[in-house]
Scaffold this motif. Structure first.
Motif, PDB file in Angstrom:
ATOM      1  N   ASN A  50      30.497  27.625  50.894  1.00  0.00           N
ATOM      2  CA  ASN A  50      30.443  26.892  49.619  1.00  0.00           C
ATOM      3  C   ASN A  50      31.823  26.339  49.231  1.00  0.00           C
ATOM      4  N   TYR A  67      27.731  18.841  52.839  1.00  0.00           N
ATOM      5  CA  TYR A  67      28.197  19.407  51.570  1.00  0.00           C
ATOM      6  C   TYR A  67      29.498  18.803  51.072  1.00  0.00           C
ATOM      7  N   ARG A  76      28.791  25.084  44.254  1.00  0.00           N
ATOM      8  CA  ARG A  76      28.901  26.531  44.040  1.00  0.00           C
ATOM      9  C   ARG A  76      27.837  27.058  43.086  1.00  0.00           C
ATOM     10  N   VAL A  79      24.969  27.080  45.873  1.00  0.00           N
ATOM     11  CA  VAL A  79      25.244  28.112  46.876  1.00  0.00           C
ATOM     12  C   VAL A  79      26.135  29.146  46.194  1.00  0.00           C
TER      13      VAL A  79
END
Length: 223
Positions: A50, A67, A76, A79
């Motif tokens: 993340n 990502y 964040r 994830v």
């Protein structure tokens, strides 16, 4: 399509390779285990998932999207991570659980707070001062705080390793129940074979930052 996947993921710091060309896919509902001895690169790999740390090679896809195209704060939330050592803010248990909403200026879902605390064996703890919690209670609050954000994937970095045996068993049992009941997709870092078997579905074995085996637990755990 996998929920989360790593593609040739690598990280080097000052000439030292911590994570070396790692590939894997996490499917919906998996508790995907990153297994290996201390110093294998497990936590370093988890932090890449993340972007708590940045990869020096490769990338991660979340629901098929690179990502790097997702704002870090959004990533964040989607994830979430439960660290080895919980870091709680000054204030009540309820304020800690809903900390994400408060940071984003969103209204607090008090029913969701209460439900998560009940699921984690903390019914009636909402108004308790976070400073007065035991280590196991604080870790359960940290789990509730991560789950409150309804992440698509939860990263678990040895979440019971800092606790005494009884507290660790309680946290692990409650965590297993919550993950099953809420159909949570998770990535679990552990060096504990028994814990991997109790919680995991499949995964990888890591050593010196490289994948040594992947697949069902029986294929990756030391016997």
């Amino acid at each position: 399509m996998s929920v989360l996947s790593a593609h040739q993921l690598s990280r080097s710091v000052d000439g030292e390779t911590l994570v070396d060309d790692v590939d894997f896919e996490v499917e919906a509902g998996d508790v995907f285990v990153i297994f290996g001895p201390s110093g294998a690169g497990k936590s370093s790999l988890l932090r890449l998932l993340n972007r708590l740390d940045e990869p020096t090679g490769g990338t991660v896809h979340l629901q098929g999207e690179d990502y790097r195209q997702i704002p870090p704060q959004t990533l964040r939330k989607r994830v979430g991570m439960v660290p080895q050592q919980p870091t709680l803010i000054d204030g009540s248990v309820a304020e800690n659980v809903a900390w994400g909403s408060r940071l984003r200026g969103e209204p607090v879902d008090e029913e969701r707070v209460a439900d998560l605390l009940k699921r984690l064996g903390l019914a009636g703890f909402a108004d308790r001062d976070a400073e007065d919690l035991s280590g196991g209670e604080a870790q359960r609050v940290a789990i509730a705080r991560t789950l409150y954000n309804e992440p698509e994937v939860v990263l678990l970095d040895e979440p019971a390793s800092s606790l005494d045996a009884e507290a660790a068993r309680q946290v692990e049992s409650l965590l297993a129940d919550v993950m099953r009941d809420l159909s949570i997709t998770a990535v679990l870092v552990t060096h504990d074979t028994d814990r991997a078997r109790r919680l995991g579905t499949r995964g990888i074995r890591l050593d010196n930052g490289r994948v040594q085996a992947s697949g069902p637990l029986d294929d990756i755990l030391d016997t």
